[in-house]
Design an enzyme around this catalytic site. Structure first.
Site, short mmCIF file in Angstrom:
data_model
loop_
_atom_site.label_atom_id
_atom_site.label_comp_id
_atom_site.label_asym_id
_atom_site.label_seq_id
_atom_site.Cartn_x
_atom_site.Cartn_y
_atom_site.Cartn_z
N ALA A 174 3.68 31.11 12.40
CA ALA A 174 4.84 30.26 12.69
C ALA A 174 4.58 28.82 12.25
O ALA A 174 5.46 28.17 11.67
CB ALA A 174 5.16 30.31 14.18
N ASP A 175 3.39 28.31 12.53
CA ASP A 175 3.04 26.95 12.09
C ASP A 175 3.08 26.85 10.57
O ASP A 175 3.64 25.89 10.01
CB ASP A 175 1.64 26.58 12.57
CG ASP A 175 1.63 26.05 13.99
OD1 ASP A 175 2.68 25.59 14.46
OD2 ASP A 175 0.57 26.09 14.64
N LEU A 176 2.47 27.81 9.88
CA LEU A 176 2.41 27.75 8.43
C LEU A 176 3.80 27.90 7.82
O LEU A 176 4.14 27.20 6.86
CB LEU A 176 1.47 28.84 7.90
CG LEU A 176 0.01 28.74 8.38
CD1 LEU A 176 -0.80 29.91 7.87
CD2 LEU A 176 -0.62 27.43 7.95
#
Length: 403
Positions: A174-176
């Site tokens: 999700a962050d990436l």
């Protein structure tokens, strides 16, 4: 930075207020493409890379998490709550192209640096915000990090083994995804500004939207046919699409669904009886008999080592891969050939190895410069913007702006 050829984003200046992972990952993409990324840190901050206060891995006292995400950038320290530094930042906005943050919604407004204030300082500024759930909607103020978003966006419901509890993806997907989608949006806004003109633009991206956007075909299966995917294990599409244990207790991943690779797999396994079995005559019948076929294939695969199988699969053109540990992957000749592991001289001395950029294009020759020490370029950068600051760097930091 000493570069002999112009890079795609040369001449673009990004004021980067981001922290932790998703934000710095986004701005590193822009920096690698040639943007002048100026990372603005709070006084006393450590870059937001160990919110618990402990750097899990260090290099010469520097947090390796920070090092991994901040090459090709410059770092300054400003206290945006201090009137002098606040004014200095707005002066910089007037001479920049992009202001980027990944704070909670409302943080920039509380700092007096919302969209209206920024476009007053620069009528063509691109203001990009990346938050957990976005600037609109009933959940806009929810705190969220990668794990929370993986859970809420259905990713965890599809990760893990059938019948077992859900697990997060091994990568902070999700962050990436949030970082990449925001970089894409910034590039689109720059292109639109340069091609079509117009005024300032505000970009609103979220980890939740970005992760959800990476589930396109399962979403279509659900909305069109009512199908709800469950845990995918190591594969999920077919009994011969997944990981199988070998005799040396390693794993090979087979990606076999259709008829041609199925025939190649039977040849590689030396199992003509499977090819002749009516239960496995086509992809649908193989899926209908998943437990039986997986068990039969596993019994064959566990007779040889992973390397032995990979040699045979590659010779016959079977789509397959050896399940590598990270160190094994980084030693692959393909990694070297693609320039995906690069040596960088660190500002504190010594050479470190970091991942390179996956972007390859005609005329683009990336250069990789050491991630800066936090605040390393404060005086130098402010002078470039014509700012003479009377007060020294302010001490202390707070936690305002967490995702």
């Amino acid at each position: 930075m000493d570069r002999t050829t112009p890079l795609p984003l040369q001449g673009v200046t990004v004021l980067d207020l981001s922290w932790h992972l998703a934000g710095p990952y986004c701005s590193m993409i822009l920096a690698d493409l040639g943007a002048r990324v100026i990372k603005v840190e709070r006084p006393g901050a450590n870059g937001g890379y160990d919110p618990g206060g402990v750097a899990r891995h260090q290099y010469k006292g520097e947090d390796v998490h920070y090092i991994a995400l901040n090459r090709n950038k410059r770092s300054i320290i400003l206290d945006l709550k201090d009137p002098e530094d606040h004014a200095a930042f707005l002066t910089m906005v007037g001479k920049s192209d992009v202001v980027f943050n990944n704070f909670r919604p409302g943080t920039m407004d509380r700092l007096g640096l919302g969209f209206d204030a920024l476009r007053a300082a620069n009528p063509s500024i691109i203001f990009a915000s990346l938050s957990a759930f976005g600037n609109t909607g009933p959940e806009r103020m929810r705190p969220g990090v990668d794990l929370v978003v993986q859970a809420e966006s259905a990713g965890m419901s599809m990760t893990g083994e059938p019948g077992q509890p859900p697990v997060r993806a091994g990568l902070p997907i999700a962050d990436l995804a949030g970082g990449m989608w925001t970089a894409i949006a910034i590039l689109a806004a720059l292109r639109d500004r340069d091609q079509n003109g117009g005024g300032a633009k505000e970009i609103d991206t979220s980890l939740f939207d970005s992760h959800l956007a990476m589930i396109p075909y399962f979403t279509a299966y659900h909305t069109i046919n009512g199908f709800t995917p469950g845990p995918q294990g190591s594969g999920g599409h077919s009994p011969t699409y997944g990981a199988f244990r070998t005799s040396d207790d390693r794993y090979v991943a087979l990606a076999v669904i259709d008829q041609k690779p199925w025939k190649l797999l039977c040849e590689a396994l030396e199992t003509p009886e499977l090819l002749a079995d009516e239960r496995f005559a086509n992809a649908k019948s193989r899926i209908d008999h998943t437990p039986e076929l997986r068990a039969l294939v596993q019994k064959v695969v566990e007779k040889r080592t992973a390397d032995e199988w990979m040699q045979r699969f590659l010779e016959l053109g079977v789509p397959a891969g050896r399940v590598n540990e990270l160190g094994e992957t980084l030693q692959k000749p393909q990694v070297k050939a693609r320039g995906m592991l690069v040596d960088i001289e660190h500002v504190l001395g010594g050479t470190i190895q970091l991942l390179g950029t996956p972007v390859h294009m005609t005329g683009y020759q990336p250069t990789f410069v050491s991630p800066p020490l936090i605040g390393q370029h404060t005086d130098e950068v402010l002078k470039e913007f014509g700012i003479e600051r009377a007060n020294p760097t302010h001490a202390g930091a707070d936690s305002e702006g967490a995702l």
